[in-house]
Design a protein around this motif. Structure first.
Motif, PDB file in Angstrom:
ATOM      1  N   GLU A  89       3.424   4.892   9.820  1.00  0.00           N
ATOM      2  CA  GLU A  89       2.173   5.457   8.892  1.00  0.00           C
ATOM      3  C   GLU A  89       1.834   4.033   8.307  1.00  0.00           C
ATOM      4  O   GLU A  89       0.611   3.636   7.926  1.00  0.00           O
ATOM      5  CB  GLU A  89       2.649   6.345   7.765  1.00  0.00           C
ATOM      6  CG  GLU A  89       2.639   7.601   8.551  1.00  0.00           C
ATOM      7  CD  GLU A  89       3.272   8.689   7.534  1.00  0.00           C
ATOM      8  OE1 GLU A  89       3.431   8.400   6.396  1.00  0.00           O
ATOM      9  OE2 GLU A  89       3.403   9.953   7.746  1.00  0.00           O
ATOM     10  N   ALA A  90       2.643   3.243   7.699  1.00  0.00           N
ATOM     11  CA  ALA A  90       2.542   2.237   6.904  1.00  0.00           C
ATOM     12  C   ALA A  90       1.826   0.915   7.977  1.00  0.00           C
ATOM     13  O   ALA A  90       0.847   0.059   7.326  1.00  0.00           O
ATOM     14  CB  ALA A  90       4.064   1.215   6.765  1.00  0.00           C
ATOM     15  N   TYR A 148       0.839  -1.321  -0.025  1.00  0.00           N
ATOM     16  CA  TYR A 148      -0.127  -0.071   0.031  1.00  0.00           C
ATOM     17  C   TYR A 148       0.865   1.162   0.166  1.00  0.00           C
ATOM     18  O   TYR A 148       0.601   2.109  -0.855  1.00  0.00           O
ATOM     19  CB  TYR A 148      -0.976   0.255   1.131  1.00  0.00           C
ATOM     20  CG  TYR A 148      -1.707   1.254   1.152  1.00  0.00           C
ATOM     21  CD1 TYR A 148      -3.051   1.085   0.506  1.00  0.00           C
ATOM     22  CD2 TYR A 148      -1.531   2.233   1.820  1.00  0.00           C
ATOM     23  CE1 TYR A 148      -4.055   2.278   0.493  1.00  0.00           C
ATOM     24  CE2 TYR A 148      -2.248   3.529   1.774  1.00  0.00           C
ATOM     25  CZ  TYR A 148      -3.691   3.535   1.090  1.00  0.00           C
ATOM     26  OH  TYR A 148      -4.223   4.721   0.984  1.00  0.00           O
ATOM     27  N   THR A 149       2.131   1.225   0.954  1.00  0.00           N
ATOM     28  CA  THR A 149       2.892   2.204   0.729  1.00  0.00           C
ATOM     29  C   THR A 149       3.311   2.706  -0.569  1.00  0.00           C
ATOM     30  O   THR A 149       3.616   3.954  -0.916  1.00  0.00           O
ATOM     31  CB  THR A 149       3.946   2.145   1.988  1.00  0.00           C
ATOM     32  OG1 THR A 149       3.451   2.236   3.113  1.00  0.00           O
ATOM     33  CG2 THR A 149       4.843   3.461   1.873  1.00  0.00           C
ATOM     34  N   LEU A 150       3.793   1.599  -1.423  1.00  0.00           N
ATOM     35  CA  LEU A 150       4.302   1.918  -2.569  1.00  0.00           C
ATOM     36  C   LEU A 150       3.399   2.451  -3.572  1.00  0.00           C
ATOM     37  O   LEU A 150       3.626   2.983  -4.338  1.00  0.00           O
ATOM     38  CB  LEU A 150       4.933   0.593  -3.156  1.00  0.00           C
ATOM     39  CG  LEU A 150       6.097  -0.063  -2.159  1.00  0.00           C
ATOM     40  CD1 LEU A 150       6.480  -1.287  -2.990  1.00  0.00           C
ATOM     41  CD2 LEU A 150       7.291   1.049  -2.173  1.00  0.00           C
ATOM     42  N   LEU A 151       2.026   1.910  -3.247  1.00  0.00           N
ATOM     43  CA  LEU A 151       0.929   2.293  -4.298  1.00  0.00           C
ATOM     44  C   LEU A 151       0.255   3.629  -3.890  1.00  0.00           C
ATOM     45  O   LEU A 151      -0.334   4.245  -4.871  1.00  0.00           O
ATOM     46  CB  LEU A 151      -0.054   1.106  -4.237  1.00  0.00           C
ATOM     47  CG  LEU A 151       0.339  -0.228  -4.896  1.00  0.00           C
ATOM     48  CD1 LEU A 151      -0.666  -1.147  -4.782  1.00  0.00           C
ATOM     49  CD2 LEU A 151       0.773   0.081  -6.347  1.00  0.00           C
ATOM     50  N   LYS A 202      -6.108   4.390   9.922  1.00  0.00           N
ATOM     51  CA  LYS A 202      -6.448   5.148   8.596  1.00  0.00           C
ATOM     52  C   LYS A 202      -5.186   5.101   7.685  1.00  0.00           C
ATOM     53  O   LYS A 202      -4.034   5.064   8.096  1.00  0.00           O
ATOM     54  CB  LYS A 202      -6.855   6.599   8.831  1.00  0.00           C
ATOM     55  CG  LYS A 202      -5.475   7.502   9.692  1.00  0.00           C
ATOM     56  CD  LYS A 202      -6.205   8.926   9.753  1.00  0.00           C
ATOM     57  CE  LYS A 202      -5.126   9.957  10.673  1.00  0.00           C
ATOM     58  NZ  LYS A 202      -5.628  11.040  10.620  1.00  0.00           N
ATOM     59  N   ASN A 203      -5.318   5.527   6.298  1.00  0.00           N
ATOM     60  CA  ASN A 203      -4.358   5.700   5.471  1.00  0.00           C
ATOM     61  C   ASN A 203      -3.323   4.726   5.439  1.00  0.00           C
ATOM     62  O   ASN A 203      -2.068   5.206   5.241  1.00  0.00           O
ATOM     63  CB  ASN A 203      -3.836   7.066   5.640  1.00  0.00           C
ATOM     64  CG  ASN A 203      -4.895   8.167   5.271  1.00  0.00           C
ATOM     65  OD1 ASN A 203      -5.765   7.928   4.653  1.00  0.00           O
ATOM     66  ND2 ASN A 203      -4.595   9.261   6.164  1.00  0.00           N
ATOM     67  N   SER A 204      -3.510   3.324   5.344  1.00  0.00           N
ATOM     68  CA  SER A 204      -2.902   2.440   5.317  1.00  0.00           C
ATOM     69  C   SER A 204      -3.254   0.919   4.738  1.00  0.00           C
ATOM     70  O   SER A 204      -4.505   0.951   4.855  1.00  0.00           O
ATOM     71  CB  SER A 204      -1.859   2.051   6.839  1.00  0.00           C
ATOM     72  OG  SER A 204      -3.137   1.266   7.550  1.00  0.00           O
ATOM     73  N   GLY A 205      -2.653   0.096   4.198  1.00  0.00           N
ATOM     74  CA  GLY A 205      -2.841  -1.104   3.701  1.00  0.00           C
ATOM     75  C   GLY A 205      -3.654  -1.922   4.904  1.00  0.00           C
ATOM     76  O   GLY A 205      -4.872  -2.410   4.965  1.00  0.00           O
ATOM     77  N   PRO A 206      -2.862  -2.167   6.318  1.00  0.00           N
ATOM     78  CA  PRO A 206      -3.535  -2.646   7.340  1.00  0.00           C
ATOM     79  C   PRO A 206      -4.678  -2.145   7.718  1.00  0.00           C
ATOM     80  O   PRO A 206      -5.774  -2.880   8.337  1.00  0.00           O
ATOM     81  CB  PRO A 206      -2.413  -2.430   8.233  1.00  0.00           C
ATOM     82  CG  PRO A 206      -1.012  -2.448   7.473  1.00  0.00           C
ATOM     83  CD  PRO A 206      -1.604  -1.757   6.401  1.00  0.00           C
TER      84      PRO A 206
END
Length: 408
Positions: free
Chosen positions: A280-281, A263-266, A286-290
């Motif tokens: 953040e990752a 998610y961080t890469l995308l 909020k605002n993360s893949g997890p």
């Protein structure tokens, strides 16, 4: 290193010349070394759920005569350089507003861009000469990866190729412009328009920069970053699900780690640099893949407790709170978002959408009781809305290559 050591640079040039001449001993050694590197790269990619359908080797493009064929096709647009470029062969691009590009050095060896042009022509099925393939490996899901090979027996059809997307670093903008412009010079206007360079900037940790050639965040290999993601995810999962067992923690941590990194890469526009921050990752809020994975797991949990959604007449008119209406409107945007992403190649738009949807679902869940909703018609309507959110969250995660766990 080669740039700093003149003797090493000369040795590199000697090896490249030998490879282009087809020196069998040198070619065999280079292939073994390269295949070992590729195997390790594929192992790393597989940890993120990334797999290839085919592997194409530059040496095979040269060996099969595809590079020579491409240069012959471009002959009317080539000329011999003078001065500092004495003896080199250049592609005349000035009519297209670009700087002319050396394709063949004065020693007779081709540059990367020449081989990239040949590869692009092959992808679109515009070369008479072809590559042969053989089985390289089988993936966990049963699908197979094939590799080009001199002793291959399989041909890969490219008859119906309409669009070619080259995912290459942003520093390769000019070479990629040369590649597509070569198609235009050859009269392949449709292929020129359908050649896309999906440029990307690199990733760095706050304390270190990324080195593309070394595959490291200076001091951190990609494998080490993935291992660190797993260890951090394990601690987060264990903290949020203390009643589960070790097997659950480890299995879920692996899925969360993949979600965090991918998610961080995308999530950032490909043309912007990415600063990878752990806090953040792995943020579950909020605002993360997890965070998206967690919202999906929450939806699954609600449906498990309700034992599914009854196939009865659903009173959608009862879903009239602002939280319900916002969630419904976001769900309705999914087809448009995916269409836009496919047309523009701006994958970060999907990541942003999925994050916004997950947050809207969480707000809905906090504001609108589902399992205890009264009357029963409202309960069923909200369960149906939860199921819709689950489906779109799952599909969004799948499109991003991120696992969609049902329990977290």
């Amino acid at each position: 290193m080669a740039e700093e050591d003149g003797r090493l640079r000369k040795e590199v040039d000697r090896v490249l010349a030998g490879l282009e001449r087809g020196d069998r001993k040198l070619s065999a050694l280079a292939r073994r070394v390269a295949e070992r590197c590729v195997r390790e790269n594929l192992k790393t990619a597989s940890k993120l759920g990334i797999y290839y359908d085919i592997l194409v080797w530059e040496s095979d493009l040269v060996r099969e005569g595809i590079v020579d064929e491409a240069l012959e096709m471009l002959r009317p647009h080539l000329y011999t350089g003078t001065g500092e470029k004495e003896g080199a062969t250049l592609l005349r691009l000035s009519p297209l507003g670009l700087e002319d590009k050396i394709l063949v050095r004065s020693d007779g060896t081709t540059v990367y861009t020449a081989r990239d042009i040949a590869y692009q022509l092959w992808k679109f099925g515009k070369t008479k000469r072809d590559l042969r393939f053989k089985l390289h490996s089988a993936r966990p899901d049963g699908k197979k990866t094939y590799t080009s090979s001199p002793d291959g027996k399989i041909r890969i059809s490219r008859r119906n190729v309409e669009k070619v997307i080259n995912v290459v670093g942003a520093e390769q903008r000019y070479p990629q412009q040369v590649v597509s412009s070569a198609l235009k010079l050859l009269g392949y206007e449709r292929e020129y328009r359908n050649s896309y360079h999906l440029a990307y900037e690199h990733v760095r940790l706050p304390e270190a920069r990324f080195s593309g050639r070394k595959g490291t965040w200076v001091g951190f290999s990609v494998d080490e970053v993935l291992e660190e993601a797993y260890e951090r995810a394990y601690r987060v999962v264990k903290e949020h699900a203390p009643s589960e067992d070790e097997r659950f923690w480890r299995r879920t941590a692996k899925l969360v780690a993949i979600g965090a990194v991918r998610y961080t890469l995308l999530a950032t526009s490909s043309e912007k640099g990415i600063v990878f921050k752990w806090e953040e990752a792995l943020n579950l809020r909020k605002n993360s893949g997890p965070a998206i994975q967690y919202s999906h797991a929450r939806a699954c949990s609600i449906l498990r407790k309700a034992r599914g959604v009854r196939k009865s007449v659903r009173r959608a008119d009862l879903l009239n709170s602002k939280e319900e209406e916002r969630l419904i409107k976001l769900l309705a945007k999914f087809p448009t978002v995916t269409k836009t992403v496919g047309e523009t190649l701006q994958v970060h738009l999907l990541a942003s959408y999925a994050s916004e949807l997950a947050q809207a679902f969480n707000v809905f869940y906090e504001a609108c009781p589902v399992l205890g909703a009264k009357p029963n018609e409202l309960r069923e309507a909200r369960l149906a809305l939860v199921d819709c959110a689950r489906i779109v969250l799952r599909n969004s995660l799948n499109l991003m290559g991120i696992p969609a766990p049902e329990r977290m």
